[in-house]
Design a protein around this motif. Structure first.
Motif, PDB file in Angstrom:
ATOM      1  N   TYR B  88      39.153  40.104  35.584  1.00 17.74           N
ATOM      2  CA  TYR B  88      40.031  40.236  36.752  1.00 17.74           C
ATOM      3  C   TYR B  88      41.348  40.859  36.322  1.00 17.74           C
ATOM      4  CZ  TYR B  88      36.505  37.261  38.767  1.00 17.74           C
ATOM      5  OH  TYR B  88      35.306  36.776  39.196  1.00 17.74           O
ATOM      6  N   ASP B  91      46.158  43.627  39.171  1.00 16.26           N
ATOM      7  CA  ASP B  91      46.345  44.278  40.476  1.00 16.26           C
ATOM      8  C   ASP B  91      45.235  43.935  41.465  1.00 16.26           C
ATOM      9  OD1 ASP B  91      44.190  45.639  39.484  1.00 16.26           O
ATOM     10  OD2 ASP B  91      45.229  47.542  39.205  1.00 16.26           O
ATOM     11  N   GLY B  92      44.398  42.928  41.127  1.00 13.20           N
ATOM     12  CA  GLY B  92      43.389  42.470  42.074  1.00 13.20           C
ATOM     13  C   GLY B  92      42.002  43.055  41.858  1.00 13.20           C
ATOM     14  N   ARG B  93      41.905  44.146  41.053  1.00 12.13           N
ATOM     15  CA  ARG B  93      40.580  44.712  40.789  1.00 12.13           C
ATOM     16  C   ARG B  93      39.782  43.776  39.894  1.00 12.13           C
ATOM     17  NH1 ARG B  93      41.534  50.037  37.745  1.00 12.13           N
ATOM     18  NH2 ARG B  93      43.436  48.921  37.149  1.00 12.13           N
TER      19      ARG B  93
END
Lengths: 528, 435
Positions: B88, B91-93
């Motif tokens: 993970y 930046d959320g990706r």
């Protein structure tokens, strides 16, 4: 002042501007140049000998003083601080000013010598006239634009040679090599030919270290006739010229690599290594540039071979009444020699050549043989497809003047100091071909000590990506390497050494030792 | 197709990727939050010094990565979830992997001094450190004086860098000579003298107590434990490095100082491996420390792991120790083991030779009883890795090594040789020992 420099994600400011001594030295050198410039614009100097002496002394002393002020107060060691921050050495404003200035000088020299004061009838004017006293003193003749050029060239190698020696005063290889180029330029290229002209007026001007094909005009008719007319000494020089190509050069290159010539003897190399040294990092290291290099420089070899063959062929006779050689013997001889080299390479050295080099060799061979074949079809008058004279003129213009002079030196501050040697010089290409295939020279990589820092590649004036080999633990055997030794000098970890050794195991990296256990290395090298 | 994900594009991660590509067709992704392309960390100093541009310290041209199908991902991995085989990003990706290689390297080691958070305090480990240095110390007008804390390899590099821009440097070294944790006294003192000769204000036996701010919250001075205030505009922290592994907390991957690995470089979680500076050997190898923060060992681990992942289980079995560095103008190479006084083995004896110019010296370590050659430190004289590797494998005696030192010389052609002088010094010392 901007802290960001073009092409840098992170940049800095110059470490410091010139110190007082460097400024005074620069001023002195510029004063010498101003005298030359004034002479160019036909300012009449009352006592030419005095003013020429003043000018050349000021240029020489200024340059040497600058070198002393730059390096002697510092520890011996690598002196590349701020190279990429300085305007003159990193294609900044002063780099371009210098590049354009040099280019203009070369254009005048080659194509418009009348602006430098050359006159067909009567006395010289301008800067050439200023050099008359020196020329008369040496050879007894008035100066020409080539005498002016030769003098300035020698001054440059001599003065910047001092600077270079001080820059690398911890490195005996660099010191000896530089003394060598300074010696060969001053004696062989400059003094000896002038003195020989004084002793024997019929001898053609001959820089003995300038070997065909660098000296592409050596076998033109007027020179051959002059050699023959000059008697024994002329014949001896002619024989020396031929021996240089076929015996001396290959033997020395076998033992020492092409560096014996390119960075120890050659005048072009001499200037590149001394005056051109501050620009060595500007060479293009990309794989693309390497491809261009191989095609261009080998094309020049083909061109010069064809041209010279055509020129000699054009003045030879059908029988031995004019010259000992006849047209047909000569042509068959050339074809035979080329075939011999070609067959030798294809039979014994095929594996060492990369694919495209093989294609190149085959292609070029076919072209040369084809063109020679045309002779038997095209008949008299025309030699090959072209007139020999047209070929010669084109070569002299494109390669002899534009490439080696205008681009080769004029563009030092833009493209680096060895553009000519790398992309244009047919002599370097031939020596390089031999260096790659049949020489004891290599740059040895010291086991696994490479840290991939890139100093070697950055400061390689020939644009060789030295690091690409060193970080794999491979030795460097590249045809273009002129053996300047700077990669070894700038390496911070003692990884590179220029040396001569047995041909066995020279290129292959079977013995690579990157640090893993030997068993593991065997595993990695065995095919999967 | 198996997807191998590598976190970190330093020498360890990139070497692993290159060798996996050589040996297989696997899908390979390399993640970095530091730089878009691999660069030589050891060359960071040369960019600041103006010897090279950033592009020059990148060993591969940009097209190399695409040509070799090495996918480069820019981002910071915040969390590793081995149970889902997922990573993970901050930046959320997120991405998933089949095999994971942790090659996250080191970060600056600090000792909880007051003032570490000030904006002009920095280490010199990554690209961001260099960018910060460029902002904080662009020249001597902005930064008239810097204080460097910690006498090791990074400290001397930082001192050299700052000196090229005319910045005054005060160099605080805890020990009584430079890098005595590693170098024997004679060498350490010679290097100390050399550093001082470059205009560095070198303070031996001096420790930092705190970094003092001014009213604006900028660095004003360094306070030593002796109570001296040294005014400065910047503080370089070069007291070593430590594995960069905080992001693994809670992942279930066992860590100590570094990520614990076995000899095949596998972590406590199957299918997850760690290489380079961030890895810690569960069982140390020979005399090697369990965490080896060295360029060469990162490269070796990358090679070994690539073999394992491509079907040939291969242990990390480094051959004889070697290393190198450069202290201003003096190059240093070492082969085999030469320990400092502090860490010297009870059987280890030294022969030390120093040139009268005080810029070249060697130390040969050998076994007191058997005379077996253990290792060499060489300063200012280049020597061949291959030859010492061979001599160490052959268990040569120190006497043999010194008599044959010329074979190992790697200095450029025409350099003066010092072998005769060294042999004479050795013979003299041997006689004295016998008497």
């Amino acid at each position: 002042m901007s802290t960001l420099s073009r092409d840098m994600s992170i940049g800095g400011q110059p470490p410091q501007s010139l110190n007082i001594q460097q400024k005074l030295a620069t001023l002195l050198g510029i004063m010498g140049l101003v005298i030359l410039l004034l002479a160019t614009f036909n300012v009449q100097f009352p006592n030419k000998t005095l003013w020429l002496t003043l000018s050349l002394s000021a240029i020489t002393a200024g340059t040497i003083w600058f070198g002393a002020a730059s390096y002697l107060s510092k520890h011996p060691g690598i002196k590349n601080d701020g190279v990429f921050f300085k305007s003159v050495s990193h294609r900044g404003f002063w780099g371009w000013v210098l590049g354009i200035g040099l280019t203009i000088f070369y254009i005048l020299l080659y194509f418009f010598p009348e602006y430098l004061g050359l006159t067909r009838e009567g006395d010289n004017k301008g800067i050439i006239a200023l050099f008359d006293p020196l020329s008369r003193f040496l050879s007894g003749n008035p100066a020409s634009q080539w005498f002016v050029y030769g003098t300035l060239y020698t001054v440059a190698i001599f003065a910047f040679g001092f600077k270079f020696i001080w820059k690398y005063r911890h490195n005996r290889y660099e010191i000896l090599r530089t003394i060598s180029v300074m010696f060969f330029q001053t004696s062989f290229a400059f003094l000896i030919p002038e003195i020989m002209a004084r002793l024997n007026g019929t001898l053609p001007y001959y820089d003995l270290k300038n070997i065909w094909p660098l000296n592409y005009y050596n076998f033109e008719r007027y020179r051959i006739n002059a050699f023959i007319d000059a008697g024994d000494i002329g014949i001896a020089m002619l024989i020396f010229g031929v021996l240089s190509i076929f015996v001396i050069t290959p033997v020395l290159t076998y033992f020492y690599g092409k560096r014996w010539y390119c960075s120890w003897v050659c005048g072009c190399g001499g200037l590149a290594e001394t005056a051109g040294d501050p620009f060595r990092h500007l060479s293009d290291k990309s794989v693309f540039a390497w491809k261009v290099e191989r095609w261009v420089v080998h094309s020049v070899v083909v061109f010069v071979t064809l041209m010279t063959t055509a020129v000699i062929y054009s003045y030879l006779g059908h029988d031995t009444s004019k010259y000992w050689l006849t047209k047909n013997t000569f042509l068959l001889g050339v074809a035979g020699l080329l075939t011999l080299v070609f067959v030798w390479v294809m039979v014994f050295k095929r594996a060492q050549l990369q694919k495209d080099a093989q294609y190149g060799a085959i292609g070029y061979f076919v072209i040369i043989m084809g063109l020679i074949g045309f002779h038997f079809i095209s008949g008299e008058g025309n030699v090959f497809l072209f007139k020999a004279e047209a070929l010669r003129k084109t070569y002299a213009f494109l390669i002899g003047a534009v490439f080696s002079g205008v681009i080769g030196v004029g563009f030092y501050p833009i493209l680096g100091n060895r553009v000519w040697c790398r992309f244009g010089c047919p002599m370097a290409a031939i020596l390089g071909f031999q260096q790659r295939l049949f020489s004891r020279f290599r740059i040895t990589t010291n086991g696994g000590q490479c840290i991939s820092c890139g100093n070697c590649s950055t400061y390689c004036e020939m644009g060789i990506d030295v690091r690409a080999y060193a970080q794999k633990g491979q030795n460097i055997v590249r045809s273009s390497c002129v053996g300047c030794g700077i990669c070894s000098a700038v390496c911070p970890r003692g990884v590179l050494k220029l040396e001569n050794g047995p041909l066995q195991g020279r290129i292959d990296s079977q013995d690579i030792l990157l640090g893993n256990d030997v068993d593991l290395m065997k595993v990695i090298q065995s095919p999967k | 197709m198996e997807h191998i994900v590598i976190i970190g594009n330093g020498i360890a991660g990139v070497t692993a990727a290159r060798h996996i590509r050589k040996l297989s067709d696997k899908k390979i992704s390399i993640i970095s939050s530091e730089a878009t392309h691999f660069f030589s960390r050891t060359a960071l100093m040369y960019v600041y010094m103006g010897h090279m541009r950033w592009t020059d310290i990148e060993p591969y041209e940009p097209h190399f990565w695409e040509k070799n199908r090495l996918e480069l991902l820019h981002g910071y991995v915040e969390r590793v979830a081995p149970e889902k085989k997922a990573l993970y990003f901050s930046d959320g990706r997120s991405i998933t992997y089949d095999k994971l290689i942790l090659a996250t390297g080191s970060k600056t080691n600090t000792f909880g001094w007051k003032g570490l958070e000030l904006p002009q305090v920095l280490g010199l480990v990554n690209k961001q450190d260099l960018e910060k240095l460029e902002r904080v110390a662009p020249n001597k007008q902005v930064c008239p004086r810097a204080v460097i804390v910690g006498g090791g390899l990074i400290g001397v590099e930082l001192a050299e860098m700052l000196r090229t821009r005319g910045i005054a440097v005060t160099f605080l070294v805890r020990e009584d000579a430079f890098w005595t944790g590693v170098l024997p006294k004679g060498e350490a003192q010679m290097i100390s003298r050399h550093i001082a000769s470059h205009g560095v204000d070198l303070r031996h036996g001096t420790n930092m107590d705190a970094i003092l701010p001014d009213e604006q919250g900028n660095v004003r001075a360094v306070l030593t434990t002796d109570g001296e205030e040294i005014p400065c505009s910047m503080v370089g922290i070069t007291t070593g490095v430590k594995p960069n592994i905080e992001f693994l907390q809670g992942s279930g991957i066992a860590t100590d100082r570094g990520i614990l690995v076995d000899r095949t470089l596998e972590t406590s979680v199957k299918g997850i491996f760690a290489i380079g500076d961030c890895a810690q050997q569960r069982e140390p190898i020979g005399n090697r420390p369990p965490v080896e923060a060295v360029w060469y060992t990162g490269r070796m681990m990358g090679e070994a792991l690539a073999r394992t992942l491509c079907g040939t289980p291969t242990e990390y079995r480094p051959s004889h120790w070697f290393n190198s560095a450069k202290f201003f103008d003096i190059e240093y190479q070492t082969y085999g083991w030469v320990f400092s006084e502090a860490r010297r083995k009870e059987y280890e004896v030294h022969f030390h030779w120093r040139h009268r110019d005080d810029d070249k010296c060697i130390t040969v370590a050998y076994h007191r009883d058997t005379g077996k050659f253990l290792g060499i430190n060489t300063f200012g004289i280049r020597m061949r890795h291959e030859v010492f590797e061979r001599w160490l494998n052959e268990d040569r005696a120190a006497g043999y090594v010194i008599q044959h030192l010329r074979e190992a010389n790697f200095d450029p052609e025409f350099y003066r040789g010092y072998e005769t002088e060294i042999v004479n010094a050795f013979n003299t010392q041997q006689k004295q020992t016998v008497l």
